[in-house]
Design a protein around this motif. Structure first.
Motif, mmCIF file in Angstrom:
data_model
loop_
_atom_site.group_PDB
_atom_site.id
_atom_site.type_symbol
_atom_site.label_atom_id
_atom_site.label_comp_id
_atom_site.label_asym_id
_atom_site.label_seq_id
_atom_site.Cartn_x
_atom_site.Cartn_y
_atom_site.Cartn_z
ATOM 1 N N GLN A 21 56.541 108.423 81.371
ATOM 2 C CA GLN A 21 55.757 108.159 82.568
ATOM 3 C C GLN A 21 55.358 106.686 82.559
ATOM 4 O OE1 GLN A 21 51.419 109.499 84.390
ATOM 5 N NE2 GLN A 21 52.689 111.095 83.523
ATOM 6 N N ASN A 24 49.789 103.625 85.060
ATOM 7 C CA ASN A 24 49.195 104.087 86.315
ATOM 8 C C ASN A 24 49.492 103.188 87.514
ATOM 9 O OD1 ASN A 24 46.152 105.464 84.869
ATOM 10 N ND2 ASN A 24 48.191 106.311 85.078
ATOM 11 N N PHE A 88 48.856 111.112 93.271
ATOM 12 C CA PHE A 88 47.494 110.671 92.948
ATOM 13 C C PHE A 88 46.681 110.766 94.244
ATOM 14 C CE2 PHE A 88 48.151 107.709 88.981
ATOM 15 C CZ PHE A 88 48.792 108.738 88.324
ATOM 16 N N LYS A 92 42.290 111.879 90.213
ATOM 17 C CA LYS A 92 43.044 111.131 89.199
ATOM 18 C C LYS A 92 42.105 111.044 87.997
ATOM 19 C CE LYS A 92 45.517 108.018 86.936
ATOM 20 N NZ LYS A 92 44.747 108.013 85.671
ATOM 21 N N ASN A 93 42.436 111.800 86.947
ATOM 22 C CA ASN A 93 41.588 111.850 85.742
ATOM 23 C C ASN A 93 40.143 112.220 86.102
ATOM 24 O OD1 ASN A 93 43.961 110.600 84.962
ATOM 25 N ND2 ASN A 93 42.979 109.279 83.473
ATOM 26 N N ASN A 163 46.321 114.556 89.714
ATOM 27 C CA ASN A 163 46.479 114.159 88.314
ATOM 28 C C ASN A 163 45.193 114.455 87.538
ATOM 29 O OD1 ASN A 163 48.431 112.483 86.485
ATOM 30 N ND2 ASN A 163 46.358 111.841 85.976
ATOM 31 N N GLU A 164 45.324 115.319 86.546
ATOM 32 C CA GLU A 164 44.174 115.732 85.730
ATOM 33 C C GLU A 164 42.952 115.987 86.606
ATOM 34 O OE1 GLU A 164 43.742 113.000 82.411
ATOM 35 O OE2 GLU A 164 45.432 113.918 81.380
ATOM 36 N N ASN A 256 48.735 119.023 86.014
ATOM 37 C CA ASN A 256 48.557 118.605 84.615
ATOM 38 C C ASN A 256 47.084 118.687 84.214
ATOM 39 O OD1 ASN A 256 47.818 116.305 86.133
ATOM 40 N ND2 ASN A 256 48.355 114.933 84.466
ATOM 41 N N ASP A 296 48.530 117.634 78.985
ATOM 42 C CA ASP A 296 48.808 116.273 78.517
ATOM 43 C C ASP A 296 48.359 116.242 77.066
ATOM 44 O OD1 ASP A 296 49.598 115.644 81.067
ATOM 45 O OD2 ASP A 296 47.698 114.727 81.639
ATOM 46 N N TYR A 298 47.858 114.512 73.693
ATOM 47 C CA TYR A 298 47.805 113.256 72.945
ATOM 48 C C TYR A 298 47.337 113.476 71.507
ATOM 49 C CZ TYR A 298 48.523 110.585 77.248
ATOM 50 O OH TYR A 298 49.067 110.054 78.387
ATOM 51 N N GLU A 323 52.824 114.455 79.526
ATOM 52 C CA GLU A 323 52.305 113.231 78.916
ATOM 53 C C GLU A 323 52.076 113.474 77.432
ATOM 54 O OE1 GLU A 323 48.903 111.265 80.682
ATOM 55 O OE2 GLU A 323 49.378 112.164 82.626
ATOM 56 N N PHE A 349 53.763 108.855 77.718
ATOM 57 C CA PHE A 349 53.073 108.066 78.749
ATOM 58 C C PHE A 349 53.094 106.566 78.429
ATOM 59 C CE2 PHE A 349 49.362 105.864 80.359
ATOM 60 C CZ PHE A 349 49.460 106.146 81.711
HETATM 61 C C1 DGJ Z 1 46.119 110.798 81.186
HETATM 62 C C2 DGJ Z 1 46.336 110.479 82.638
HETATM 63 O O1 DGJ Z 1 46.935 111.562 83.288
HETATM 64 C C3 DGJ Z 1 47.182 109.240 82.811
HETATM 65 O O2 DGJ Z 1 47.258 108.912 84.177
HETATM 66 C C4 DGJ Z 1 46.599 108.101 82.002
HETATM 67 O O3 DGJ Z 1 45.338 107.791 82.481
HETATM 68 C C5 DGJ Z 1 46.556 108.513 80.560
HETATM 69 N N1 DGJ Z 1 45.722 109.666 80.407
HETATM 70 C C6 DGJ Z 1 46.047 107.381 79.670
HETATM 71 O O4 DGJ Z 1 46.064 107.761 78.354
#
Ligand code: DGJ
Length: 534
Positions: A21, A24, A88, A92-93, A163-164, A256, A296, A298, A323, A349
């Motif tokens: 990805q 942003n 978006f 968004k987050n 998004n999130e 997501n 997502d 991480y 992600e 990402f």
């Molecule tokens: C998750 C979000 O979905 C992304 O757009 C980005 O902000 C990442 N986190 C950054 O780590």
């Protein structure tokens, strides 16, 4: 044996999207996109995820401009990539950064979340119908543009809606309307859903609060009521967008998730009302137009990583990871997702930052890039063998020397490159050079026939041994006996690759020194195909 729900398809055939990805704000910047395309090429990716921003495509209410899609499509087609679009919009987050200024500046009409202290935060309220309607108009305009520009070539394989999503800051909207809804009856439909699904986290919360069939949100769900109500509203909000979008152009759609990290954080610290594990069931019951809910991931430690895979990869929701980290331990963890949890697609990402100014892969991303390359080679095998019980993940946990895989009638003894045995014995790495040290092992073993196996990834070596009786329990004594010699008994060991139709293309035939001490594989060797004698 279980069926894999192949959501992503190309020409009607199951397709495994593997890629990255962009950052942003790269979607409208062609120069930055070039860096992303370069990274994708080095990763041997087949798909890219790129956002489309509400504020960009509807700068004034009702005036749409989707010319950005032309650039994105041209770029992807020129690089032979499929595209997953990310919308978006409202969220968004857990915030509203990508909404147009005409939305941001009219707080009367486009109501925001109010905190318990009574001030507003930059998050649109899911309680406000004007918000949903405005977003739906924009999203359906996007889907019309996608249909117009891509219905023939089908470069775009899927769309992520928002998004999130969720509220970053508190558990629910404490505004007047929303508070009134909070103290009103929980919809009977949800009570039925919850009561009918014992064993789910939301059922446990409902039971804990007295398992009442009627009552307000706090009466039915106790302290988690704010998060549950928000999840209920957002699930319906997004599903209505997906339904309207699919009515125009029917394409897979996803949501997501910013993860709640296994439940030890409170809602609002992560976007409240997003599809975290404790409300995942609620989402699945109420988003019939969403094909997959995607975490997502991480997490760097493999226990947390696997926890998320385990919770999101389920019968009604195949594991799809949109992600993950562009460096570090994701180089290994990703093989848990692919090999142990049947992931149907995988992305990392921020791919531009994998490269330095000269366009070379940064040291921190090298292993991830190599892992993606190894995974790409194995995609035809994953599409064919996931769900059959014949795909095995190899992941070297810290300080581990190897792993033993019980395959029923066979045992695979996997030794990592830096274990006590020299590696690969009698074979210079990689044919003529020697490394200073070894990466931690990661990859896949796929069984393609009774005596046929593929190895991907590395660096590790494998000894396969047939058990004295099929399905005999693997005891330490049996393992010791089977592994008393390390001699591979094979008919053929080849390095090579699979073409797009899954046909094996051998490149190098191994024997002699190259097989002494085990069948080894390295990210640089490509796939290894082994036919055993017995
Ligand atoms: C998750 C979000 O979905 C992304 O757009 C980005 O902000 C990442 N986190 C950054 O780590």
């Amino acid at each position: 044996m279980h069926e894999i729900k192949h959501i992503f398809r190309v020409n009607g055939e199951p397709f495994f999207p593997l890629g990255g990805q962009v950052h942003n704000s790269s979607g409208y910047n062609l120069a930055e996109l070039e860096a992303a395309f370069k990274a994708l090429e080095l990763m041997d990716a087949n798909t890219v995820e790129i956002p489309v921003y509400w504020y960009q495509v509807e700068p004034e209410e009702g005036r749409f401009d989707f010319s950005v899609l032309d650039d994105l499509l041209a770029g992807c087609r020129a690089h032979g990539l499929k595209l997953m679009l990310l919308w978006f919009g409202t969220w968004k987050n857990g915030q509203m950064e990508y909404t147009p200024n005409w939305v941001k500046s009219d707080q009367e009409r486009f109501r925001r979340v109010v905190t318990p202290a009574g001030y507003t935060i930059p998050v649109l309220s899911s309680q406000c119908e004007e918000n949903r309607l405005a977003d739906e108009r924009a999203f359906t305009a996007l889907m019309r543009a996608v249909r117009e520009k891509d219905a023939e070539e089908k470069t775009i394989i899927a769309v992520q809606v928002e998004n999130e999503p969720g509220i970053l800051g508190c558990d629910r909207d404490y505004g007047e309307d929303s508070t009134a809804a909070f103290h009103s009856a929980v919809p009977a439909e949800l009570v039925e859903q919850v009561a009918g699904h014992p064993g789910t986290p939301i059922h446990a919360a409902w039971e804990g609060a007295g398992a009442r069939r009627e009552g307000t949100w706090p009466q039915l769900f106790g302290w988690q009521a704010g998060e549950f109500m928000t999840a209920w509203q957002i699930a319906h909000y997004i599903d209505s967008l997906a339904a309207a979008g699919k009515a125009i152009y029917d394409i897979p759609m996803s949501i997501n998730v910013w993860l709640g990290d296994g439940g030890h954080r409170i809602a609002g610290k992560y976007p409240s009302g997003g599809a975290v594990t404790r409300v995942l069931d609620l989402y699945k019951w109420n988003t019939p137009h969403i094909d997959v809910i995607a975490p997502d991931i991480y997490a760097a430690d493999s226990a947390s990583y696997r926890f998320e895979c385990e919770h999101y990869g389920r019968e009604d929701n195949p594991l799809f990871i949109p992600e993950s980290a562009p460096g570090g331990s994701n180089a290994r963890n990703m093989f848990y997702a692919l090999g142990a949890y049947d992931a149907i697609g995988y992305f990392c990402f921020g791919i531009e930052s994998m490269l330095d100014e000269s366009g070379a892969v940064r040291p921190i991303s090298r292993e991830v890039v190599e892992s993606f390359r190894a995974a790409r080679q194995a995609l035809p095998l994953l599409l064919q063998y996931q769900g059959t019980g014949n795909v095995y993940a190899v992941v070297q946990e810290e300080h581990a020397g190897g792993q033993t895989i019980d395959m029923g009638d066979y045992v695979a003894w996997v030794r990592y490159a830096d274990s006590d045995q020299p590696y690969p014995r009698g074979y210079l790495y990689p044919r003529g050079g020697g490394p200073d040290g070894f990466d931690r092992a990661r990859g896949l073993i796929v069984r393609a026939g009774e005596r046929e196996f593929y190895l991907a990834g590395g660096p590790f070596r494998v000894i396969f041994k047939r058990k004295p009786a099929p399905d005999a329990e693997l005891t330490p004594a049996m393992a010791a006996e089977l592994l008393s010699d390390e001699l591979p008994d094979f008919q053929m060991v080849e390095e090579g690759s699979l073409d797009d139709s899954g046909n094996w293309q051998p490149r190098h035939w191994r024997n002699g020194d190259e097989v002494t001490g085990g069948l080894w594989v390295d990210v640089k060797s490509g796939l290894v195909r082994v036919i055993l004698t017995r």
